[in-house]
Write a protein that holds these residues in place. Structure first.
Motif, PDB file in Angstrom:
ATOM      1  N   ASN A 125     -18.987 -20.853 -11.847  1.00 56.99           N
ATOM      2  CA  ASN A 125     -19.993 -21.611 -12.590  1.00 56.99           C
ATOM      3  C   ASN A 125     -19.681 -23.102 -12.550  1.00 56.99           C
ATOM      4  OD1 ASN A 125     -17.893 -21.985 -14.441  1.00 56.99           O
ATOM      5  ND2 ASN A 125     -18.681 -20.468 -15.882  1.00 56.99           N
ATOM      6  N   ALA A 126     -20.421 -23.898 -13.322  1.00 58.49           N
ATOM      7  CA  ALA A 126     -20.256 -25.354 -13.301  1.00 58.49           C
ATOM      8  C   ALA A 126     -18.870 -25.778 -13.755  1.00 58.49           C
ATOM      9  CB  ALA A 126     -21.323 -26.015 -14.172  1.00 58.49           C
ATOM     10  N   VAL A 127     -18.258 -25.038 -14.680  1.00 61.91           N
ATOM     11  CA  VAL A 127     -16.895 -25.366 -15.109  1.00 61.91           C
ATOM     12  C   VAL A 127     -15.915 -25.168 -13.961  1.00 61.91           C
ATOM     13  CG1 VAL A 127     -14.981 -24.572 -16.559  1.00 61.91           C
ATOM     14  CG2 VAL A 127     -17.206 -25.028 -17.576  1.00 61.91           C
ATOM     15  N   ASP A 128     -16.037 -24.058 -13.258  1.00 60.39           N
ATOM     16  CA  ASP A 128     -15.160 -23.828 -12.098  1.00 60.39           C
ATOM     17  C   ASP A 128     -15.344 -24.934 -11.067  1.00 60.39           C
ATOM     18  OD1 ASP A 128     -14.198 -21.275 -13.043  1.00 60.39           O
ATOM     19  OD2 ASP A 128     -16.124 -20.420 -12.444  1.00 60.39           O
ATOM     20  N   ALA A 129     -16.596 -25.331 -10.843  1.00 63.90           N
ATOM     21  CA  ALA A 129     -16.867 -26.387  -9.870  1.00 63.90           C
ATOM     22  C   ALA A 129     -16.256 -27.707 -10.305  1.00 63.90           C
ATOM     23  CB  ALA A 129     -18.373 -26.537  -9.677  1.00 63.90           C
ATOM     24  N   ALA A 130     -16.446 -28.054 -11.580  1.00 61.71           N
ATOM     25  CA  ALA A 130     -15.915 -29.315 -12.085  1.00 61.71           C
ATOM     26  C   ALA A 130     -14.388 -29.341 -11.998  1.00 61.71           C
ATOM     27  CB  ALA A 130     -16.363 -29.526 -13.525  1.00 61.71           C
ATOM     28  N   LEU A 131     -13.749 -28.243 -12.344  1.00 62.82           N
ATOM     29  CA  LEU A 131     -12.284 -28.216 -12.323  1.00 62.82           C
ATOM     30  C   LEU A 131     -11.736 -28.270 -10.903  1.00 62.82           C
ATOM     31  CD1 LEU A 131     -11.531 -25.654 -15.166  1.00 62.82           C
ATOM     32  CD2 LEU A 131     -11.405 -28.149 -15.248  1.00 62.82           C
ATOM     33  N   ALA A 132     -12.335 -27.534  -9.980  1.00 60.71           N
ATOM     34  CA  ALA A 132     -11.871 -27.605  -8.592  1.00 60.71           C
ATOM     35  C   ALA A 132     -12.016 -29.018  -8.051  1.00 60.71           C
ATOM     36  CB  ALA A 132     -12.648 -26.617  -7.726  1.00 60.71           C
ATOM     37  N   ALA A 133     -13.123 -29.690  -8.404  1.00 58.82           N
ATOM     38  CA  ALA A 133     -13.322 -31.075  -7.976  1.00 58.82           C
ATOM     39  C   ALA A 133     -12.283 -31.987  -8.610  1.00 58.82           C
ATOM     40  CB  ALA A 133     -14.728 -31.537  -8.343  1.00 58.82           C
ATOM     41  N   ALA A 134     -12.035 -31.805  -9.900  1.00 60.10           N
ATOM     42  CA  ALA A 134     -11.070 -32.655 -10.603  1.00 60.10           C
ATOM     43  C   ALA A 134      -9.664 -32.481 -10.046  1.00 60.10           C
ATOM     44  CB  ALA A 134     -11.090 -32.327 -12.093  1.00 60.10           C
ATOM     45  N   ILE A 135      -9.276 -31.257  -9.791  1.00 63.81           N
ATOM     46  CA  ILE A 135      -7.937 -30.987  -9.253  1.00 63.81           C
ATOM     47  C   ILE A 135      -7.818 -31.574  -7.851  1.00 63.81           C
ATOM     48  CG2 ILE A 135      -6.354 -29.143  -8.564  1.00 63.81           C
ATOM     49  CD1 ILE A 135      -7.760 -27.445 -10.850  1.00 63.81           C
TER      50      ILE A 135
ATOM     51  N   THR B 258      -7.112 -35.352  -7.707  1.00 66.98           N
ATOM     52  CA  THR B 258      -5.732 -35.820  -7.899  1.00 66.98           C
ATOM     53  C   THR B 258      -5.024 -36.007  -6.566  1.00 66.98           C
ATOM     54  OG1 THR B 258      -4.659 -33.622  -8.063  1.00 66.98           O
ATOM     55  CG2 THR B 258      -5.593 -34.554 -10.089  1.00 66.98           C
ATOM     56  N   VAL B 259      -5.492 -35.292  -5.532  1.00 63.38           N
ATOM     57  CA  VAL B 259      -4.898 -35.409  -4.197  1.00 63.38           C
ATOM     58  C   VAL B 259      -5.587 -36.498  -3.388  1.00 63.38           C
ATOM     59  CG1 VAL B 259      -4.357 -34.190  -2.050  1.00 63.38           C
ATOM     60  CG2 VAL B 259      -4.283 -32.955  -4.223  1.00 63.38           C
ATOM     61  N   VAL B 260      -6.916 -36.429  -3.295  1.00 60.76           N
ATOM     62  CA  VAL B 260      -7.640 -37.278  -2.347  1.00 60.76           C
ATOM     63  C   VAL B 260      -8.000 -38.652  -2.909  1.00 60.76           C
ATOM     64  CG1 VAL B 260      -8.538 -35.260  -1.133  1.00 60.76           C
ATOM     65  CG2 VAL B 260      -9.925 -36.315  -2.944  1.00 60.76           C
ATOM     66  N   GLU B 261      -7.911 -38.827  -4.223  1.00 68.03           N
ATOM     67  CA  GLU B 261      -8.184 -40.137  -4.824  1.00 68.03           C
ATOM     68  C   GLU B 261      -7.069 -40.506  -5.813  1.00 68.03           C
ATOM     69  OE1 GLU B 261     -11.811 -42.662  -6.952  1.00 68.03           O
ATOM     70  OE2 GLU B 261     -12.214 -40.691  -6.093  1.00 68.03           O
ATOM     71  N   PRO B 262      -5.840 -40.629  -5.332  1.00 71.04           N
ATOM     72  CA  PRO B 262      -4.718 -40.927  -6.235  1.00 71.04           C
ATOM     73  C   PRO B 262      -4.776 -42.323  -6.818  1.00 71.04           C
ATOM     74  CG  PRO B 262      -3.999 -41.075  -3.961  1.00 71.04           C
ATOM     75  CD  PRO B 262      -5.399 -40.547  -3.932  1.00 71.04           C
ATOM     76  N   THR B 263      -5.651 -43.166  -6.282  1.00 72.09           N
ATOM     77  CA  THR B 263      -5.800 -44.530  -6.767  1.00 72.09           C
ATOM     78  C   THR B 263      -6.492 -44.594  -8.129  1.00 72.09           C
ATOM     79  OG1 THR B 263      -7.831 -44.636  -5.478  1.00 72.09           O
ATOM     80  CG2 THR B 263      -5.845 -45.583  -4.489  1.00 72.09           C
TER      81      THR B 263
ATOM     82  N   GLY C 298      -9.603 -50.834 -15.203  1.00 67.43           N
ATOM     83  CA  GLY C 298      -8.791 -49.655 -14.954  1.00 67.43           C
ATOM     84  C   GLY C 298      -9.296 -48.805 -13.816  1.00 67.43           C
ATOM     85  N   GLY C 299      -8.543 -47.738 -13.482  1.00 66.54           N
ATOM     86  CA  GLY C 299      -8.890 -46.824 -12.415  1.00 66.54           C
ATOM     87  C   GLY C 299      -9.091 -45.426 -12.957  1.00 66.54           C
ATOM     88  N   THR C 300     -10.218 -44.811 -12.605  1.00 66.75           N
ATOM     89  CA  THR C 300     -10.634 -43.559 -13.210  1.00 66.75           C
ATOM     90  C   THR C 300     -11.445 -42.777 -12.193  1.00 66.75           C
ATOM     91  OG1 THR C 300     -10.790 -44.665 -15.363  1.00 66.75           O
ATOM     92  CG2 THR C 300     -11.953 -42.585 -15.150  1.00 66.75           C
ATOM     93  N   VAL C 301     -11.523 -41.455 -12.367  1.00 66.23           N
ATOM     94  CA  VAL C 301     -12.493 -40.668 -11.610  1.00 66.23           C
ATOM     95  C   VAL C 301     -13.396 -39.947 -12.587  1.00 66.23           C
ATOM     96  CG1 VAL C 301     -11.037 -40.385  -9.572  1.00 66.23           C
ATOM     97  CG2 VAL C 301     -10.929 -38.665 -11.385  1.00 66.23           C
ATOM     98  N   TYR C 302     -14.685 -39.940 -12.267  1.00 65.00           N
ATOM     99  CA  TYR C 302     -15.664 -39.214 -13.069  1.00 65.00           C
ATOM    100  C   TYR C 302     -16.394 -38.250 -12.154  1.00 65.00           C
ATOM    101  CZ  TYR C 302     -19.693 -37.743 -15.605  1.00 65.00           C
ATOM    102  OH  TYR C 302     -20.626 -36.925 -16.189  1.00 65.00           O
ATOM    103  N   LEU C 303     -16.727 -37.074 -12.686  1.00 62.55           N
ATOM    104  CA  LEU C 303     -17.497 -36.100 -11.917  1.00 62.55           C
ATOM    105  C   LEU C 303     -18.383 -35.314 -12.866  1.00 62.55           C
ATOM    106  CD1 LEU C 303     -16.156 -32.915 -12.213  1.00 62.55           C
ATOM    107  CD2 LEU C 303     -14.238 -34.266 -11.359  1.00 62.55           C
TER     108      LEU C 303
END
Length: 531
Positions: free
Chosen positions: A42-52, A55-60, A347-352
């Motif tokens: 579901n959307a939670v699984d999608a959001a968490l996989a993207a967030a995790i 952490t690898v592909v956008e460490p900045t 600051g530096g942040t990621v949003y999804l």
């Protein structure tokens, strides 16, 4: 919300429509989220996989050592999650005696990282897929490598110049003694190891087990205050949301310790003006928004703190209609006023954001604060630690004064709009002090001025700085800039590709009847994708 042809602003992108949707600041993370939806998640699984994966592909902008917040519509009810960490027990005001401000880098800026607890809490309560499944894309990129994208390569290079001497940073993030260039592959086996341990133990390894012990041992080595006990004491809190209405929509934000209340105050102040009679890009409309945000930010900086420490002035006081009306009366509709408003450091942040065909929508944000955060990286783990402690005050009379076991003022905020018939839009605008200001601009452009998510994202932005100062994107028309100067605003111009200044927005809005429409910020490397 309808799809409109974008004739207003230059853009490489069009709005995307689908039954299932993910919008993030990196295409690989968006694809990771979509892969979970395709596997029955579901959307939670999608959001968490993207967030995790981020952490690898956008460490900045984020990492395993980040903090996080989320707002989630489960199909029937709205939920808010505060997964920001607290200060170490050893952080008494005495520890920082002799400092004029809180340290911005290094161990003395590190509070307990909360992002991992967000992943666990959301998955436990709302996820459909196995927790370990969510980590597969991220572990793959960490082990097999990924090509660094252009904007992230630029940010990485800047960070390496500033943080190369911080404990553990160069070892992890400067292979061959430098930051990777765009298109070069980056590998992080330590990151993969940590993610695998978190996946296998449902987060326990990070807070009480092997990784927690390595973090605490590295802290001891550098005489830092963070301990294993501090890590073990961390808990994420289901905190609900706070909200403010503007006509038929209500903007929801996470309660303090975050700055989301500033967006609500700005919206409430504007509700008391005649902005409804103006066009989206009318200089008078921009002037009213700027003035409202100056007022809101001044109050947020004065009163927002860990909710347990907001004495005398409460959230209800700050959102009171009578009070906001009095603030609106302070606005001169034709001239800028110095309300003494300021803004935290950039600051530096990621949003999804993610949404699925069942109606579930997730607004999620995680951040290291200043790019790679403190600059401290625990060897062999890939864990870059945030510098959220810099958000504390050293003023003895301030509610946000540094103290043990306390959450600092936070800039990162997920946003969510509710309409008369249910959820309207899940969105966020990453980027330090831009975030509350960006929320206000996105709400008005989509809800009052009728722009679709991509058009709203593409539009030129402004950012209150301090005093009469306003930073504006160079894409604002010259006549608009001249009109704002004529009103007394002290303008500075910045290019839209400024890495932090104007943020990075991701929006998913519901379409009438069925499906979603999404926009992804061209100021970032990201994408909105769906099926």
């Amino acid at each position: 919300m309808h799809i409109r042809s974008n004739h207003h602003y230059p853009s490489r992108r069009s709005a995307v429509a689908a039954d299932n949707m993910v919008a993030t600041s990196h295409p690989l993370a968006a694809q990771a989220g979509l892969s979970m939806l395709a596997r029955g998640g579901n959307a939670v699984d999608a959001a968490l996989a993207a967030a995790i994966t981020l952490t690898v592909v956008e460490p900045t902008g984020n990492g395993i050592g980040s903090d996080a917040f989320a707002i989630l519509w489960d199909g029937q009810e709205l939920h808010g999650l505060n997964a920001s960490g607290r200060s170490p027990a050893g952080w008494t005001p005495k520890r920082f005696a002799g400092h004029e401000t809180m340290p911005f880098r290094g161990w003395e800026s590190v509070t307990v990282p909360g992002a991992v607890s967000a992943w666990v809490s959301l998955s436990d309560r709302f996820g459909k897929l196995e927790f370990a499944t969510l980590f597969e894309p991220a572990i793959g990129y960490a082990e097999r490598g990924f090509p660094v994208s252009p904007i992230i390569a630029t940010l990485w290079h800047r960070a390496a110049e500033q943080l190369g001497d911080q404990p553990g940073f160069a070892e992890t993030f400067m292979p061959e003694g430098r930051a990777p260039k765009a298109g070069e592959y980056f590998y992080s086996p330590g990151h993969a190891r940590t993610l695998r341990l978190i996946a296998e133990t449902r987060g326990a390894a990070f807070y009480t087990g092997e990784i927690a012990e390595e973090i605490a041992a590295y802290a001891r080595k550098h005489d830092a205050a963070l301990t294993l006990e501090d890590m073990a004491a961390h808990e994420a809190d289901w905190c609900g949301t706070i909200s403010k209405s503007f006509d038929e929509v209500a903007l929801h934000e996470i309660p303090p310790n975050g700055q989301g209340i500033a967006a609500l105050m700005g919206l409430g102040i504007l509700g008391q003006t005649d902005i409804r009679n103006m066009d989206a890009d009318d200089p008078r409309a921009l002037h009213l928004q700027i003035e409202a945000m100056k007022l809101a930010l001044r109050d947020a900086e004065s009163y927002v703190a860990d909710l347990d420490h907001m004495k005398n002035i409460t959230v209800a006081d700050m959102l009171d209609d009578g009070y906001l009306a009095s603030r609106a009366r302070a606005i001169d509709p034709s001239h800028a006023t110095n309300f003494g408003a300021g803004a935290p450091k950039q600051g530096g942040t990621v949003y999804l954001t993610a949404a699925d065909a069942s109606g579930m929508m997730v607004s999620f944000i995680q951040s290291n604060y200043a790019g790679f955060g403190s600059g401290v990286v625990v060897p062999g783990t890939g864990v870059s630690l945030q510098n959220r402690g810099a958000g504390f005050s050293l003023d003895p009379d301030h509610r946000n004064r540094v103290g043990p076991g306390k959450r600092p003022f936070h800039t990162i905020i997920p946003g969510f709009l509710m309409g008369p018939d249910g959820p309207q839009m899940s969105f966020g605008v990453m980027g330090g002090p831009m975030q509350a200001q960006g929320h206000l601009q996105m709400v008005l452009r989509t809800q009052l001025f009728g722009q679709d998510p991509q058009m709203a994202v593409d539009a030129p932005r402004w950012r209150v700085t301090d005093g009469l100062g306003v930073a504006c994107e160079t894409t604002l028309p010259p006549e608009t800039l001249e009109a704002l100067r004529g009103m007394g605003h002290a303008l500075s111009l910045e290019a839209p590709d400024n890495a932090f200044g104007f943020g990075g927005a991701q929006l998913i809005a519901r379409l009438p009847g069925r499906g979603y429409i999404a926009g992804s910020d061209p100021r970032k490397d990201g994408a909105a994708m769906g099926f």
